[in-house]
Write a protein that holds these residues in place. Structure first.
Motif, PDB file in Angstrom:
ATOM      1  N   VAL A   4      -9.747   7.035   4.202  1.00 43.50           N
ATOM      2  CA  VAL A   4      -9.453   5.591   4.527  1.00 43.50           C
ATOM      3  C   VAL A   4     -10.033   4.794   3.490  1.00 43.50           C
ATOM      4  CG1 VAL A   4      -9.323   3.550   5.885  1.00 43.50           C
ATOM      5  CG2 VAL A   4      -8.754   5.939   6.834  1.00 43.50           C
ATOM      6  N   GLN A   5      -9.598   4.082   2.440  1.00 42.32           N
ATOM      7  CA  GLN A   5     -10.200   3.165   1.727  1.00 42.32           C
ATOM      8  C   GLN A   5     -10.832   2.031   2.053  1.00 42.32           C
ATOM      9  OE1 GLN A   5     -10.260   4.138  -1.713  1.00 42.32           O
ATOM     10  NE2 GLN A   5      -9.267   6.111  -1.031  1.00 42.32           N
ATOM     11  N   PRO A   6     -12.139   1.989   1.935  1.00 46.00           N
ATOM     12  CA  PRO A   6     -12.854   0.589   2.789  1.00 46.00           C
ATOM     13  C   PRO A   6     -12.473  -0.400   2.474  1.00 46.00           C
ATOM     14  CG  PRO A   6     -14.182   1.977   0.962  1.00 46.00           C
ATOM     15  CD  PRO A   6     -13.125   2.634   1.151  1.00 46.00           C
ATOM     16  N   GLU A   7     -11.549  -0.746   1.290  1.00 46.67           N
ATOM     17  CA  GLU A   7     -11.183  -1.978   0.915  1.00 46.67           C
ATOM     18  C   GLU A   7     -10.143  -2.238   1.681  1.00 46.67           C
ATOM     19  OE1 GLU A   7      -9.891   0.595  -2.706  1.00 46.67           O
ATOM     20  OE2 GLU A   7     -11.556   0.389  -1.453  1.00 46.67           O
ATOM     21  N   TRP A   8      -9.231  -1.144   2.248  1.00 50.28           N
ATOM     22  CA  TRP A   8      -8.352  -1.422   3.174  1.00 50.28           C
ATOM     23  C   TRP A   8      -8.531  -1.781   4.555  1.00 50.28           C
ATOM     24  CZ3 TRP A   8      -5.405   3.975   2.830  1.00 50.28           C
ATOM     25  CH2 TRP A   8      -4.735   4.273   1.398  1.00 50.28           C
ATOM     26  N   LEU A   9      -9.754  -1.327   5.087  1.00 53.41           N
ATOM     27  CA  LEU A   9     -10.373  -1.998   6.462  1.00 53.41           C
ATOM     28  C   LEU A   9     -10.875  -3.022   6.193  1.00 53.41           C
ATOM     29  CD1 LEU A   9     -12.257   1.478   7.655  1.00 53.41           C
ATOM     30  CD2 LEU A   9     -10.261   0.354   8.481  1.00 53.41           C
ATOM     31  N   ALA A  10     -11.462  -3.608   5.059  1.00 52.13           N
ATOM     32  CA  ALA A  10     -12.033  -4.960   4.898  1.00 52.13           C
ATOM     33  C   ALA A  10     -10.920  -5.982   4.994  1.00 52.13           C
ATOM     34  CB  ALA A  10     -12.859  -5.058   3.539  1.00 52.13           C
ATOM     35  N   SER A  11      -9.815  -5.627   4.345  1.00 49.51           N
ATOM     36  CA  SER A  11      -8.681  -6.405   4.198  1.00 49.51           C
ATOM     37  C   SER A  11      -8.097  -6.676   5.611  1.00 49.51           C
ATOM     38  CB  SER A  11      -7.619  -5.981   3.178  1.00 49.51           C
ATOM     39  OG  SER A  11      -8.047  -5.988   1.918  1.00 49.51           O
ATOM     40  N   MET A  42      -6.134  -7.645  -4.353  1.00 48.60           N
ATOM     41  CA  MET A  42      -6.911  -6.368  -5.047  1.00 48.60           C
ATOM     42  C   MET A  42      -6.887  -5.032  -4.281  1.00 48.60           C
ATOM     43  SD  MET A  42     -10.065  -8.550  -6.459  1.00 48.60           S
ATOM     44  CE  MET A  42     -10.722  -7.084  -7.538  1.00 48.60           C
ATOM     45  N   ALA A  43      -7.094  -5.258  -2.966  1.00 46.51           N
ATOM     46  CA  ALA A  43      -6.995  -4.055  -2.124  1.00 46.51           C
ATOM     47  C   ALA A  43      -5.634  -3.141  -2.091  1.00 46.51           C
ATOM     48  CB  ALA A  43      -7.494  -4.312  -0.723  1.00 46.51           C
ATOM     49  N   ALA A  71      -7.016  -2.500  -7.348  1.00 39.89           N
ATOM     50  CA  ALA A  71      -7.669  -2.981  -8.622  1.00 39.89           C
ATOM     51  C   ALA A  71      -8.910  -2.414  -9.086  1.00 39.89           C
ATOM     52  CB  ALA A  71      -7.975  -4.337  -8.616  1.00 39.89           C
ATOM     53  N   ALA A  72      -8.932  -2.007 -10.198  1.00 44.36           N
ATOM     54  CA  ALA A  72     -10.081  -1.342 -10.913  1.00 44.36           C
ATOM     55  C   ALA A  72     -11.496  -2.368 -10.734  1.00 44.36           C
ATOM     56  CB  ALA A  72      -9.906  -0.985 -12.362  1.00 44.36           C
ATOM     57  N   ALA A  73     -11.110  -3.452 -10.685  1.00 42.76           N
ATOM     58  CA  ALA A  73     -12.324  -4.529 -10.618  1.00 42.76           C
ATOM     59  C   ALA A  73     -12.958  -4.469  -9.180  1.00 42.76           C
ATOM     60  CB  ALA A  73     -12.098  -6.033 -10.887  1.00 42.76           C
ATOM     61  N   TYR A  74     -12.206  -3.801  -8.184  1.00 39.20           N
ATOM     62  CA  TYR A  74     -12.809  -3.747  -7.074  1.00 39.20           C
ATOM     63  C   TYR A  74     -14.140  -2.772  -6.892  1.00 39.20           C
ATOM     64  CZ  TYR A  74     -12.631  -4.267  -1.847  1.00 39.20           C
ATOM     65  OH  TYR A  74     -12.956  -4.715  -0.693  1.00 39.20           O
ATOM     66  N   ASP A  75     -15.132  -3.296  -6.691  1.00 39.00           N
ATOM     67  CA  ASP A  75     -16.423  -2.432  -6.642  1.00 39.00           C
ATOM     68  C   ASP A  75     -17.256  -2.690  -5.318  1.00 39.00           C
ATOM     69  OD1 ASP A  75     -17.481  -4.811  -7.040  1.00 39.00           O
ATOM     70  OD2 ASP A  75     -18.169  -4.638  -9.165  1.00 39.00           O
ATOM     71  N   GLU A  76     -18.552  -2.283  -5.689  1.00 39.20           N
ATOM     72  CA  GLU A  76     -19.354  -2.193  -4.398  1.00 39.20           C
ATOM     73  C   GLU A  76     -19.751  -3.529  -4.072  1.00 39.20           C
ATOM     74  OE1 GLU A  76     -22.278  -1.427  -7.897  1.00 39.20           O
ATOM     75  OE2 GLU A  76     -20.205  -0.458  -7.007  1.00 39.20           O
ATOM     76  N   HIS A  77     -19.873  -4.403  -4.930  1.00 42.97           N
ATOM     77  CA  HIS A  77     -20.296  -6.050  -4.843  1.00 42.97           C
ATOM     78  C   HIS A  77     -19.159  -6.631  -4.062  1.00 42.97           C
ATOM     79  CE1 HIS A  77     -23.932  -5.282  -7.297  1.00 42.97           C
ATOM     80  NE2 HIS A  77     -23.171  -4.883  -8.191  1.00 42.97           N
ATOM     81  N   LEU A  78     -17.795  -6.497  -4.531  1.00 36.83           N
ATOM     82  CA  LEU A  78     -16.766  -6.885  -3.800  1.00 36.83           C
ATOM     83  C   LEU A  78     -16.602  -6.408  -2.486  1.00 36.83           C
ATOM     84  CD1 LEU A  78     -14.130  -7.362  -6.727  1.00 36.83           C
ATOM     85  CD2 LEU A  78     -15.326  -9.205  -5.663  1.00 36.83           C
ATOM     86  N   LEU A  79     -16.859  -5.100  -2.098  1.00 35.57           N
ATOM     87  CA  LEU A  79     -16.905  -4.496  -0.974  1.00 35.57           C
ATOM     88  C   LEU A  79     -17.790  -5.245   0.118  1.00 35.57           C
ATOM     89  CD1 LEU A  79     -15.498  -2.494   1.139  1.00 35.57           C
ATOM     90  CD2 LEU A  79     -17.260  -0.779   0.236  1.00 35.57           C
TER      91      LEU A  79
END
Length: 169
Positions: free
Chosen positions: A106-113, A49-50, A54-62
Motif C-alpha cells: 500500500v503506497q504510504p501517500e495513499w494512506l496519508a491522503s 500528488m498522491a 507525482a515524482a515530486a512526492y518524497d519522504e519530506h512530503l510524506l
C-alpha cells in the motif's frame, strides 16, 4: 476549499522542510483562519500528488502529509473539501482495499491522503494495516487513527455503569 491557487510542488517541498510546523500539526489543534486555509489547500494539493503518483512526492512530503493527516484527525476533519477531492479519496480508498485484498504493498501517500479526509479505522480491513511495517510518519498516523481508537473501544467495554442511563443524552 478556499478558492485560492493550488499549491505548487516546489512550495510544498519548501513547507515540508519546516519540522516545527510538522510537530505542531501532529500534536496540537490549530485555530487560525489563515492556517486553516493553507492546510486546506495543502491537503488538496497533496491528495492530487498522491493520486497522480507525482515524482515530486518524497519522504519530506510524506512526513508533512502524515502530520497534516494527524491534524485533520485532531480537528475532526472540519476543513472544507470539494466533490472532486472526495472522488479522489474514493479512488485511493479503492486502491488501498484492492492492495490489502491482494496482499500487495500500500503506497504510504495513499494512506496519508485518505487519513487527511477520514479516520483510517473506517477502512475495510484497517486492522491489516497494523500488521505491516511502515516508515515512522505513517506508523504514527496508524497509531493515532487505528490502534488508539481500537484500544479506547476495548477499554470502554470494560467500564461498568454505576447507574442506568435515563435518557438519550
Amino acid at each position: 476549499r478556499s478558492g485560492g491557487p493550488v499549491l505548487e510542488a516546489a512550495t510544498l517541498q519548501e513547507i515540508a522542510r519546516d519540522r516545527l510546523l510538522q510537530s505542531v500539526l501532529a500534536a496540537e489543534r490549530t485555530a487560525s483562519e489563515d492556517l486553516e486555509r493553507l492546510l486546506t489547500d495543502m491537503r488538496a494539493a497533496l491528495l492530487e500528488m498522491a493520486v497522480q503518483a507525482a515524482a515530486a512526492y518524497d519522504e519530506h512530503l510524506l512526513a508533512l502529509h502524515c502530520a497534516l493527516a494527524r491534524q485533520c484527525f485532531l480537528v475532526e476533519y472540519v476543513f472544507a473539501r470539494s466533490d472532486a477531492e472526495w472522488q479522489q479519496v474514493a479512488v485511493l480508498r479503492a486502491r488501498i482495499a484492492a492492495a490489502l485484498h491482494a496482499g500487495s504493498p500500500v503506497q504510504p501517500e495513499w494512506l496519508a491522503s485518505v487519513a487527511s479526509y477520514l479516520p483510517l479505522y473506517r477502512l475495510p480491513d484497517a486492522d491489516a494495516l497494523l500488521a505491516r511495517d511502515w516508515l515512522a510518519p505513517v506508523a504514527a498516523v496508524i497509531e493515532q487513527q487505528i490502534r488508539m481508537p481500537r484500544e479506547v473501544a476495548r477499554s470502554a467495554e470494560t467500564i461498568s455503569s454505576l447507574t442506568p442511563i435515563g435518557d438519550a443524552v
